[in-house]
Scaffold this motif. Structure first.
Motif, PDB file in Angstrom:
ATOM      1  N   TYR A  89      -7.916  72.028-138.657  1.00 56.04           N
ATOM      2  CA  TYR A  89      -8.424  72.827-139.781  1.00 56.04           C
ATOM      3  C   TYR A  89      -8.279  72.053-141.092  1.00 56.04           C
ATOM      4  N   PHE A  90      -7.114  71.441-141.279  1.00 54.80           N
ATOM      5  CA  PHE A  90      -6.822  70.712-142.516  1.00 54.80           C
ATOM      6  C   PHE A  90      -7.720  69.487-142.666  1.00 54.80           C
ATOM      7  N   TYR A  91      -7.803  68.665-141.620  1.00 53.18           N
ATOM      8  CA  TYR A  91      -8.548  67.418-141.736  1.00 53.18           C
ATOM      9  C   TYR A  91     -10.057  67.641-141.818  1.00 53.18           C
ATOM     10  N   ARG A  92     -10.556  68.646-141.125  1.00 54.67           N
ATOM     11  CA  ARG A  92     -11.993  68.927-141.226  1.00 54.67           C
ATOM     12  C   ARG A  92     -12.371  69.218-142.673  1.00 54.67           C
ATOM     13  N   ARG A  93     -11.505  69.952-143.369  1.00 54.28           N
ATOM     14  CA  ARG A  93     -11.799  70.301-144.760  1.00 54.28           C
ATOM     15  C   ARG A  93     -11.532  69.141-145.719  1.00 54.28           C
ATOM     16  N   LEU A  94     -10.416  68.441-145.527  1.00 53.62           N
ATOM     17  CA  LEU A  94     -10.094  67.326-146.419  1.00 53.62           C
ATOM     18  C   LEU A  94     -11.131  66.209-146.299  1.00 53.62           C
ATOM     19  N   PHE A  95     -11.431  65.781-145.076  1.00 48.95           N
ATOM     20  CA  PHE A  95     -12.364  64.672-144.902  1.00 48.95           C
ATOM     21  C   PHE A  95     -13.806  65.103-145.154  1.00 48.95           C
ATOM     22  N   GLY A  96     -14.121  66.372-144.878  1.00 49.58           N
ATOM     23  CA  GLY A  96     -15.447  66.876-145.203  1.00 49.58           C
ATOM     24  C   GLY A  96     -15.681  66.834-146.707  1.00 49.58           C
ATOM     25  N   TRP A  97     -14.665  67.275-147.467  1.00 48.35           N
ATOM     26  CA  TRP A  97     -14.759  67.206-148.927  1.00 48.35           C
ATOM     27  C   TRP A  97     -14.848  65.754-149.382  1.00 48.35           C
ATOM     28  N   TRP A  98     -14.030  64.870-148.817  1.00 43.99           N
ATOM     29  CA  TRP A  98     -13.979  63.476-149.255  1.00 43.99           C
ATOM     30  C   TRP A  98     -15.294  62.755-148.979  1.00 43.99           C
ATOM     31  N   LYS A  99     -15.928  63.026-147.852  1.00 44.86           N
ATOM     32  CA  LYS A  99     -17.220  62.405-147.562  1.00 44.86           C
ATOM     33  C   LYS A  99     -18.223  62.706-148.672  1.00 44.86           C
ATOM     34  N   LYS A 100     -18.269  63.960-149.074  1.00 42.91           N
ATOM     35  CA  LYS A 100     -19.216  64.365-150.117  1.00 42.91           C
ATOM     36  C   LYS A 100     -18.823  63.776-151.470  1.00 42.91           C
ATOM     37  N   PHE A 101     -17.545  63.878-151.828  1.00 42.84           N
ATOM     38  CA  PHE A 101     -17.074  63.407-153.130  1.00 42.84           C
ATOM     39  C   PHE A 101     -17.229  61.895-153.254  1.00 42.84           C
ATOM     40  N   GLU A 106     -20.784  60.936-153.911  1.00 38.89           N
ATOM     41  CA  GLU A 106     -21.212  61.266-155.270  1.00 38.89           C
ATOM     42  C   GLU A 106     -20.616  60.310-156.299  1.00 38.89           C
ATOM     43  N   HIS A 107     -19.451  59.717-155.998  1.00 39.18           N
ATOM     44  CA  HIS A 107     -18.765  58.809-156.925  1.00 39.18           C
ATOM     45  C   HIS A 107     -18.621  57.424-156.291  1.00 39.18           C
ATOM     46  N   GLN A 108     -19.654  57.015-155.561  1.00 41.85           N
ATOM     47  CA  GLN A 108     -19.571  55.820-154.725  1.00 41.85           C
ATOM     48  C   GLN A 108     -19.192  54.567-155.503  1.00 41.85           C
ATOM     49  N   GLU A 109     -19.770  54.352-156.660  1.00 38.73           N
ATOM     50  CA  GLU A 109     -19.508  53.126-157.415  1.00 38.73           C
ATOM     51  C   GLU A 109     -18.038  53.025-157.816  1.00 38.73           C
ATOM     52  N   ALA A 110     -17.496  54.105-158.381  1.00 42.30           N
ATOM     53  CA  ALA A 110     -16.094  54.111-158.803  1.00 42.30           C
ATOM     54  C   ALA A 110     -15.161  54.008-157.610  1.00 42.30           C
ATOM     55  N   VAL A 111     -15.497  54.710-156.527  1.00 43.64           N
ATOM     56  CA  VAL A 111     -14.655  54.694-155.325  1.00 43.64           C
ATOM     57  C   VAL A 111     -14.566  53.287-154.760  1.00 43.64           C
ATOM     58  N   GLU A 112     -15.692  52.577-154.678  1.00 41.27           N
ATOM     59  CA  GLU A 112     -15.674  51.223-154.140  1.00 41.27           C
ATOM     60  C   GLU A 112     -14.950  50.252-155.059  1.00 41.27           C
ATOM     61  N   GLU A 113     -15.113  50.435-156.370  1.00 36.15           N
ATOM     62  CA  GLU A 113     -14.398  49.577-157.303  1.00 36.15           C
ATOM     63  C   GLU A 113     -12.903  49.795-157.216  1.00 36.15           C
TER      64      GLU A 113
END
Length: 319
Positions: A292-304, A307-314
């Motif tokens: 339950y926890f990981y489905r929500r955490l990683f589901g949120w993180w995939k989307k976030f 959306e913030h791909q440039e900053a995340v990769e940097e």
């Protein structure tokens, strides 16, 4: 780089109530077969775990002597760190010391004085009664004043593997709280970088924990603990799905993946975050709660992270 984690034995000089290891019936010894296998690997990274691995330093030294050009790491409670500091320094060990922010259950504080060591990491366990990020981070900040170096909060959740450690199991409410705190911290971390160009080190470990999952790309049959990047074996060289419980040895080659698929929950097969999660802890009695926890955490993180791909990769490139 082939990563091998070696379980040295279950002996420990602490007795943490939430610990999920299963005790050995007899003390293991590093086998010649394992040393031969390690020597056959060109680019090797070895991590030693226990129990408390510094109680098995003779075995550690046998491995280091056999493969001196490997990269080494050890996860320790820190009690014997000073005794072996020079050895770790000489062989460039990454030393990961356990510190939960609240040491009442562990009975030992590893950060009581200045630590002069260049390759230091910190592992923090979240268990029922120890889930308040602000309180934990405050404890880390106070310890930074003592040890004279930054201590990034890199958490992992405790796993319920027996009735003995079940009282410290994270509740559904705990998981919901951890989820909201983790998301809020990472949002602040990324936005601080995007808006101000600042890397907020107190949240860096929380970001790293998610960023590394972005790169995991687990395939069906792999788990967080055993996958194409990492294997885990005991002192004899037998590969297991879990080194703390050691009731399922996987065999070798294709057989290993066939055997591990049998251990994974059928729900994992079609899960949209399996490639990040790897099936959570396959030995946990409360696997559904972790799921339950990981489905929500990683589901949120995939989307976030998209959306913030440039900053995340940097930011990912700085760790």
């Amino acid at each position: 780089m082939t990563k091998i984690t070696i379980y040295l034995g279950s002996r420990c000089n602490l007795n943490c109530a939430y610990c999920h290891r299963k005790a050995d019936e007899k003390e293991p010894v590093i086998s010649e077969a394992l040393l031969t296998y390690l020597k056959s690997i060109k680019e090797l990274q070895v991590r030693f775990i226990g129990g408390e691995p510094t109680l098995y330093m003779d075995e550690v030294k046998r491995v280091v002597t056999a493969v001196p050009n490997a990269r080494f790491g050890i996860t320790t409670n820190g009690i014997l760190f000073d005794r072996y500091r020079e050895y770790f320094l000489r062989h460039r060990f990454q030393v990961c010391i356990s510190f939960d922010g609240n040491e009442s259950l562990r009975g030992y504080d590893p950060f009581r004085k200045v630590i002069d060591y260049p390759w230091l990491a910190v592992s923090c366990t979240l268990y029922h009664g120890n889930t308040d990020f602000k309180k934990i981070i405050h404890a880390f900040t106070e310890k930074e004043k003592v040890v004279g170096r930054p201590l990034s909060f890199f958490p992992h959740i405790m796993h319920v593997t027996s009735r003995e450690n079940e009282p410290y199991a994270l509740t559904r409410e705990d998981f919901i709280s951890i989820l909201s705190q983790w998301e809020a911290a990472v949002i602040e971390y990324v936005e601080d970088y995007e808006i101000y160009g600042v890397v907020n080190t107190k949240y860096q470990g929380l970001f790293i924990g998610l960023y590394q999952r972005t790169k995991a790309q687990y395939k069906w049959g792999e788990s967080y603990c055993v996958n194409h990047r990492m294997g885990k074996c005991d002192a004899s060289g037998r590969f297991a799905s879990c080194l703390y419980i050691r009731d399922d040895y996987l065999g070798e080659g294709v057989e290993a993946w066939v055997n591990q698929k049998k251990l994974l929950s059928s729900k994992c097969r079609g899960c949209p975050v399996y490639d990040y999660c790897g099936g959570a802890c396959i030995k946990s009695i409360q696997h559904d709660r972790e799921c339950y926890f990981y489905r929500r955490l990683f589901g949120w993180w995939k989307k976030f992270s998209h959306e913030h791909q440039e900053a995340v990769e940097e930011l990912g490139g700085t760790v």
